[in-house]
Design an enzyme around this catalytic site. Structure first.
Site, PDB file in Angstrom:
ATOM      1  N   LYS A  22     -34.136 -23.606  21.414  1.00 39.19           N
ATOM      2  CA  LYS A  22     -34.138 -23.154  20.008  1.00 39.19           C
ATOM      3  C   LYS A  22     -34.012 -24.350  19.062  1.00 39.19           C
ATOM      4  O   LYS A  22     -34.787 -24.485  18.109  1.00 39.19           O
ATOM      5  CB  LYS A  22     -32.982 -22.160  19.748  1.00 39.19           C
ATOM      6  N   ARG A  97     -26.695 -13.082  16.531  1.00 36.60           N
ATOM      7  CA  ARG A  97     -26.403 -13.037  17.965  1.00 36.60           C
ATOM      8  C   ARG A  97     -25.801 -11.698  18.364  1.00 36.60           C
ATOM      9  O   ARG A  97     -25.535 -11.480  19.548  1.00 36.60           O
ATOM     10  CB  ARG A  97     -25.381 -14.126  18.292  1.00 36.60           C
ATOM     11  N   ARG A 136     -28.367 -32.564  28.495  1.00 34.37           N
ATOM     12  CA  ARG A 136     -28.613 -32.715  27.052  1.00 34.37           C
ATOM     13  C   ARG A 136     -27.685 -33.731  26.375  1.00 34.37           C
ATOM     14  O   ARG A 136     -26.499 -33.809  26.669  1.00 34.37           O
ATOM     15  CB  ARG A 136     -28.405 -31.355  26.369  1.00 34.37           C
ATOM     16  N   ARG A 170     -22.099 -32.442  24.025  1.00 32.41           N
ATOM     17  CA  ARG A 170     -21.269 -31.361  23.493  1.00 32.41           C
ATOM     18  C   ARG A 170     -20.153 -30.955  24.451  1.00 32.41           C
ATOM     19  O   ARG A 170     -20.340 -30.954  25.664  1.00 32.41           O
ATOM     20  CB  ARG A 170     -22.150 -30.140  23.211  1.00 32.41           C
ATOM     21  N   ARG A 181     -21.589 -18.565  28.485  1.00 35.77           N
ATOM     22  CA  ARG A 181     -22.524 -18.421  27.350  1.00 35.77           C
ATOM     23  C   ARG A 181     -23.713 -17.540  27.744  1.00 35.77           C
ATOM     24  O   ARG A 181     -24.218 -16.757  26.935  1.00 35.77           O
ATOM     25  CB  ARG A 181     -22.995 -19.804  26.879  1.00 35.77           C
TER      26      ARG A 181
HETATM   27  P1  AP5 Z   1     -31.950 -27.114  23.034  1.00 35.63           P
HETATM   28  O1  AP5 Z   1     -33.131 -27.130  22.145  1.00 35.63           O
HETATM   29  O2  AP5 Z   1     -30.753 -27.905  22.631  1.00 35.63           O
HETATM   30  O3  AP5 Z   1     -31.583 -25.598  23.392  1.00 35.63           O
HETATM   31  P2  AP5 Z   1     -30.888 -24.484  22.489  1.00 35.63           P
HETATM   32  O4  AP5 Z   1     -31.587 -23.209  22.767  1.00 35.63           O
HETATM   33  O5  AP5 Z   1     -30.792 -24.929  21.063  1.00 35.63           O
HETATM   34  O6  AP5 Z   1     -29.490 -24.475  23.217  1.00 35.63           O
HETATM   35  P3  AP5 Z   1     -28.029 -24.408  22.643  1.00 35.63           P
HETATM   36  O7  AP5 Z   1     -27.126 -24.739  23.818  1.00 35.63           O
HETATM   37  O8  AP5 Z   1     -27.838 -25.261  21.417  1.00 35.63           O
HETATM   38  O9  AP5 Z   1     -27.902 -22.944  22.298  1.00 35.63           O
HETATM   39  P4  AP5 Z   1     -26.654 -22.142  22.201  1.00 35.63           P
HETATM   40  O10 AP5 Z   1     -27.222 -20.911  21.687  1.00 35.63           O
HETATM   41  O11 AP5 Z   1     -25.819 -21.995  23.415  1.00 35.63           O
HETATM   42  O12 AP5 Z   1     -25.726 -23.069  21.278  1.00 35.63           O
HETATM   43  P5  AP5 Z   1     -25.283 -22.942  19.772  1.00 35.63           P
HETATM   44  O13 AP5 Z   1     -25.051 -24.296  19.257  1.00 35.63           O
HETATM   45  O14 AP5 Z   1     -26.177 -22.027  19.020  1.00 35.63           O
HETATM   46  O15 AP5 Z   1     -32.435 -27.587  24.496  1.00 35.63           O
HETATM   47  C1  AP5 Z   1     -31.481 -27.804  25.524  1.00 35.63           C
HETATM   48  C2  AP5 Z   1     -31.877 -29.073  26.318  1.00 35.63           C
HETATM   49  O16 AP5 Z   1     -33.089 -28.820  27.035  1.00 35.63           O
HETATM   50  C3  AP5 Z   1     -32.146 -30.301  25.419  1.00 35.63           C
HETATM   51  O17 AP5 Z   1     -31.679 -31.444  26.101  1.00 35.63           O
HETATM   52  C4  AP5 Z   1     -33.672 -30.337  25.294  1.00 35.63           C
HETATM   53  O18 AP5 Z   1     -34.152 -31.678  25.157  1.00 35.63           O
HETATM   54  C5  AP5 Z   1     -34.128 -29.720  26.611  1.00 35.63           C
HETATM   55  N1  AP5 Z   1     -35.330 -28.905  26.482  1.00 35.63           N
HETATM   56  C6  AP5 Z   1     -35.670 -28.075  25.437  1.00 35.63           C
HETATM   57  N2  AP5 Z   1     -36.846 -27.457  25.704  1.00 35.63           N
HETATM   58  C7  AP5 Z   1     -37.234 -27.880  26.952  1.00 35.63           C
HETATM   59  C8  AP5 Z   1     -38.358 -27.589  27.784  1.00 35.63           C
HETATM   60  N3  AP5 Z   1     -39.329 -26.745  27.396  1.00 35.63           N
HETATM   61  N4  AP5 Z   1     -38.415 -28.193  29.004  1.00 35.63           N
HETATM   62  C9  AP5 Z   1     -37.444 -29.050  29.402  1.00 35.63           C
HETATM   63  N5  AP5 Z   1     -36.350 -29.370  28.647  1.00 35.63           N
HETATM   64  C10 AP5 Z   1     -36.257 -28.781  27.430  1.00 35.63           C
HETATM   65  O19 AP5 Z   1     -23.900 -22.173  19.916  1.00 35.63           O
HETATM   66  C11 AP5 Z   1     -22.766 -22.783  20.501  1.00 35.63           C
HETATM   67  C12 AP5 Z   1     -21.588 -21.841  20.385  1.00 35.63           C
HETATM   68  O20 AP5 Z   1     -21.293 -21.573  18.993  1.00 35.63           O
HETATM   69  C13 AP5 Z   1     -21.772 -20.456  21.019  1.00 35.63           C
HETATM   70  O21 AP5 Z   1     -21.506 -20.454  22.404  1.00 35.63           O
HETATM   71  C14 AP5 Z   1     -20.780 -19.625  20.191  1.00 35.63           C
HETATM   72  O22 AP5 Z   1     -19.459 -19.814  20.631  1.00 35.63           O
HETATM   73  C15 AP5 Z   1     -20.911 -20.223  18.802  1.00 35.63           C
HETATM   74  N6  AP5 Z   1     -21.931 -19.540  17.959  1.00 35.63           N
HETATM   75  C16 AP5 Z   1     -23.063 -20.094  17.444  1.00 35.63           C
HETATM   76  N7  AP5 Z   1     -23.746 -19.193  16.724  1.00 35.63           N
HETATM   77  C17 AP5 Z   1     -23.039 -18.048  16.789  1.00 35.63           C
HETATM   78  C18 AP5 Z   1     -23.248 -16.738  16.261  1.00 35.63           C
HETATM   79  N8  AP5 Z   1     -24.333 -16.436  15.538  1.00 35.63           N
HETATM   80  N9  AP5 Z   1     -22.318 -15.777  16.533  1.00 35.63           N
HETATM   81  C19 AP5 Z   1     -21.209 -16.068  17.272  1.00 35.63           C
HETATM   82  N10 AP5 Z   1     -20.958 -17.278  17.800  1.00 35.63           N
HETATM   83  C20 AP5 Z   1     -21.861 -18.265  17.573  1.00 35.63           C
END
Ligand code: AP5
Length: 227
Positions: A22, A97, A136, A170, A181
């Site tokens: 994402k 979410r 990552r 992270r 997660r």
């Molecule tokens: P990346 O692009 O970083 O993936 P992502 O989908 O953004 O993953 P996140 O871990 O950031 O998502 P998340 O939803 O768990 O975290 P968030 O910060 O939102 O890609 C990952 C890796 O793979 C990178 O190294 C990239 O280079 C590589 N990659 C990408 N595409 C690839 C491909 N096609 N092939 C190979 N490699 C690839 O949330 C964190 C925490 O915050 C949550 O757990 C929760 O506690 C809280 N939170 C956030 N939003 C909310 C909400 N709306 N409600 C409640 N809690 C929330």
């Protein structure tokens, strides 16, 4: 399409489990279409780093891989969306979410006559997510994302985007937290695929391939949504 609809800023949602890409794809779409990426994960991490009341409440929940309360996340998102740059159109990364968050977003947009333009579901397999997340890291200066295997800087140790030489990983990117997660994603977030399908704004895309191939698919979907 009427003239008023044409002038409304796009509201795009990227749905997908942790590691689906994402953030990676949102940043590419931001550059390509001049939209603003809004990541609730980034906003929450900034609140934790700043030691705000919301950040203090969110810290332990995030480290456990669970979802932060709807109340906190909706308030943070609402404040961010009120900032002037969001009139260019937004890509929501990691929000909504839960169904409560999705309804709150619909209500917020309705106050300015807007709707979700498109919700894109990035479809991936759970096993791949652990590999992606465990490799990552990001540039400490500009936040550009990298991966030990799949996306390395062109010059070793130097950010492609800003030239920074400091990188960080992270706190919640470990196998145990990733498992929690994924559980939270399947229980609370995956039902939003049906939610947006029922609103006829859902697009699905295979996100198991190469980053650039997925980016091309998304550009097509977003280009169509903005035309
Ligand atoms: P990346 O692009 O970083 O993936 P992502 O989908 O953004 O993953 P996140 O871990 O950031 O998502 P998340 O939803 O768990 O975290 P968030 O910060 O939102 O890609 C990952 C890796 O793979 C990178 O190294 C990239 O280079 C590589 N990659 C990408 N595409 C690839 C491909 N096609 N092939 C190979 N490699 C690839 O949330 C964190 C925490 O915050 C949550 O757990 C929760 O506690 C809280 N939170 C956030 N939003 C909310 C909400 N709306 N409600 C409640 N809690 C929330």
């Amino acid at each position: 399409m009427d003239a008023e609809t044409l002038t409304r800023p796009a509201v795009l949602i990227l749905l997908g489990p942790p590691g689906a890409g994402k953030g990676t794809q949102a940043r590419m779409l931001e550059d390509k279409f001049g939209l603003v990426q809004l990541s609730t994960g980034d906003l929450l991490r900034a609140a934790v780093a700043a030691g705000t009341e919301a950040g203090l409440a969110a810290k332990a929940v995030m480290e456990a891989g669970e979802l932060v309360s709807d109340e906190i996340v909706i308030a943070i998102l609402r404040d961010r969306m009120a900032e002037p740059d969001c009139t260019k159109g937004v890509i929501l990364d990691g929000f909504p979410r839960t169904t409560v968050q999705a309804k709150a977003l619909d209500d917020l947009l309705a106050t300015s006559g807007q709707k979700v333009s498109t919700a894109i579901s990035l479809e991936v397999e759970d096993a791949e997510m652990v590999t992606r997340i465990s490799g990552r890291y990001t540039c400490a200066m500009c936040g550009e994302g990298y991966h030990d295997t799949f996306k390395i800087p062109a010059v070793e140790g130097k950010c492609d985007n800003c030239g920074g030489t400091e990188f960080k990983r992270r706190a919640d990117d470990n196998a145990e937290t990733v498992a929690a997660r994924l559980v939270a994603y399947h229980a609370q977030t995956a039902p939003l695929i049906t939610y947006y399908d029922a609103q006829s704004v859902l697009k699905r895309t295979d996100a198991m391939g190469q980053i650039d191939d997925i980016a091309r698919d998304l550009e097509e979907i977003v280009g169509a949504a903005m035309s």
